[in-house]
Design an enzyme around this catalytic site. Sequence first.
Site, mmCIF file in Angstrom:
data_model
loop_
_atom_site.group_PDB
_atom_site.id
_atom_site.type_symbol
_atom_site.label_atom_id
_atom_site.label_comp_id
_atom_site.label_asym_id
_atom_site.label_seq_id
_atom_site.Cartn_x
_atom_site.Cartn_y
_atom_site.Cartn_z
ATOM 1 N NE ARG A 1 -10.813 -0.830 4.807
ATOM 2 C CZ ARG A 1 -10.578 -0.799 6.107
ATOM 3 N NH1 ARG A 1 -11.186 -1.667 6.886
ATOM 4 N NH2 ARG A 1 -9.734 0.049 6.634
ATOM 5 N NE ARG B 1 -13.202 2.985 4.986
ATOM 6 C CZ ARG B 1 -11.989 2.892 4.488
ATOM 7 N NH1 ARG B 1 -10.941 2.884 5.288
ATOM 8 N NH2 ARG B 1 -11.818 2.820 3.183
ATOM 9 C CE LYS C 1 -7.190 -3.511 -3.757
ATOM 10 N NZ LYS C 1 -7.876 -2.524 -2.906
ATOM 11 C CE1 TYR D 1 -6.606 4.490 -2.408
ATOM 12 C CE2 TYR D 1 -5.102 3.999 -0.640
ATOM 13 C CZ TYR D 1 -6.309 3.805 -1.267
ATOM 14 O OH TYR D 1 -7.221 2.915 -0.753
ATOM 15 C CB SER E 1 -0.890 -0.006 1.251
ATOM 16 O OG SER E 1 -1.466 1.263 1.457
ATOM 17 C CG HIS F 1 -11.403 -0.366 -0.776
ATOM 18 N ND1 HIS F 1 -10.629 0.408 -1.602
ATOM 19 C CD2 HIS F 1 -10.831 -0.260 0.452
ATOM 20 C CE1 HIS F 1 -9.641 0.957 -0.903
ATOM 21 N NE2 HIS F 1 -9.732 0.562 0.344
ATOM 22 C CB THR G 1 -6.672 2.037 -5.175
ATOM 23 O OG1 THR G 1 -5.777 0.983 -4.803
ATOM 24 C CG2 THR G 1 -8.011 1.822 -4.490
#
Length: 359
Positions: free
Chosen positions: A259, A171, A233, A136, A113, A256, A162
């Site tokens: 999420r 969340r 992704k 990202y 990540s 994801h 992503t």
Amino acid sequence: MTPEDCLNLHELEALGRAELLKAAHPSVLDYYLGGAGDERTLRENRSAWAQWRLRPRMLADVSSVDTATEVLGLPLSSPIAVAPSAMHGLAHPEGECAVAAAAAAAGSLMTLSTLSTRTLEEVGTAAGGRWWFQLYLYRDREVSRALIQRAQAAGARALVLTVDAPVVGRREAMLRRPLVLPAGLELPNVGPRTTGQESLTHLAYFDSLMDMTLSWRDLEWLRGVTDLPLVLKGILTAEDAALAREHGAHIWVSNHGGRQLDGAVTAPEVLGEVVAAAGDREVYVDGGVTRGGDVLRALALGARAVFLGRAALWGLAAGGQAGVARTLQLLEEELVLDMALCGKTALSQLGPDLLRRAP
Ligand SMILES: Cc1cc2nc3c(=O)[nH]c(=O)nc-3n(C[C@H](O)[C@H](O)[C@H](O)COP(=O)(O)O)c2cc1C
Ligand SMILES: CCCCC(=O)C(=O)O
């Protein structure tokens, strides 16, 4: 109890959770477990693979079962790899290096990540060439350019962009109990906060750096920065799969881990349409994979490999590198067993004829 004592991924999850509760702030468990909104998609991800029942064939000589495959030309001992997840240092002191080492030793592959707690170079060394870098995209393109170039220099074999998080999902567990990072934990790919942003939580600050304008046009920019293969992704429709194909990208089907968009379709529902639209592009998948039978179903639907999100985190929390190794080993053993019971001895034999939709 050690990872070796665990007989399946559910037991590893229980062990990982117990270790996290002992060692980490309670907000870490909220962060790992949590989904968006009412967490419908989170729950459905786990049950969705079961909508496909297996049609086993008999008398097929299954004395030797081979799970070997290739992703983007890299040989894997099985089609099971590790999805990107943020901040492994929250789960174990060795963080992403432990995951990379476990994946490398298993002949698997890790996706790192952007939000890692170890540097690209440290992970590159631990992964021995068996890793992809998840990106990202920052609004400041030069920050992204530098990260991509460092990842490539450190041996990353693909860039995973992503595309399902132009904004961070709601969340609610994290709104109630914002994530607390222990003192000393670094996020080396996220620069220091700028003036006026000191009060934001880590994720809110990171979110503020992300480029919400991200669109298909930006893929051209990426192409100019790197010649690494590109994987998108978070694709969930045939329409986007066709666009990915037109843009020369490979496709990672994912919601994801529940999420981002609550109520989104699940991977087992849409894999078929995505694979049909993907043409010669490779298709990968994640979401709720906890048994070898889930892997079998994903491959029968046309995925080339499956990726583990939370399951890898539980393994990491349960026992560092050994815990992740056990996670990969158990799932691979279950895959071999289910292949044998289905009368299949190689992944090339897995296709839609193996599946029937449950009534
Ligand atoms: C704690 C956590 C952090 C994550 N961080 C990232 C991330 O940094 N980048 C990304 O592309 N996906 C991230 N994901 C999503 C995973 O890559 C993956 O899509 C998802 O977890 C798969 O579902 P599963 O957890 O049911 O296996 C994260 C998931 C979790 C649980
Ligand atoms: C901005 C998103 C942070 C990492 C992530 O992808 C996740 O927590 O799911």
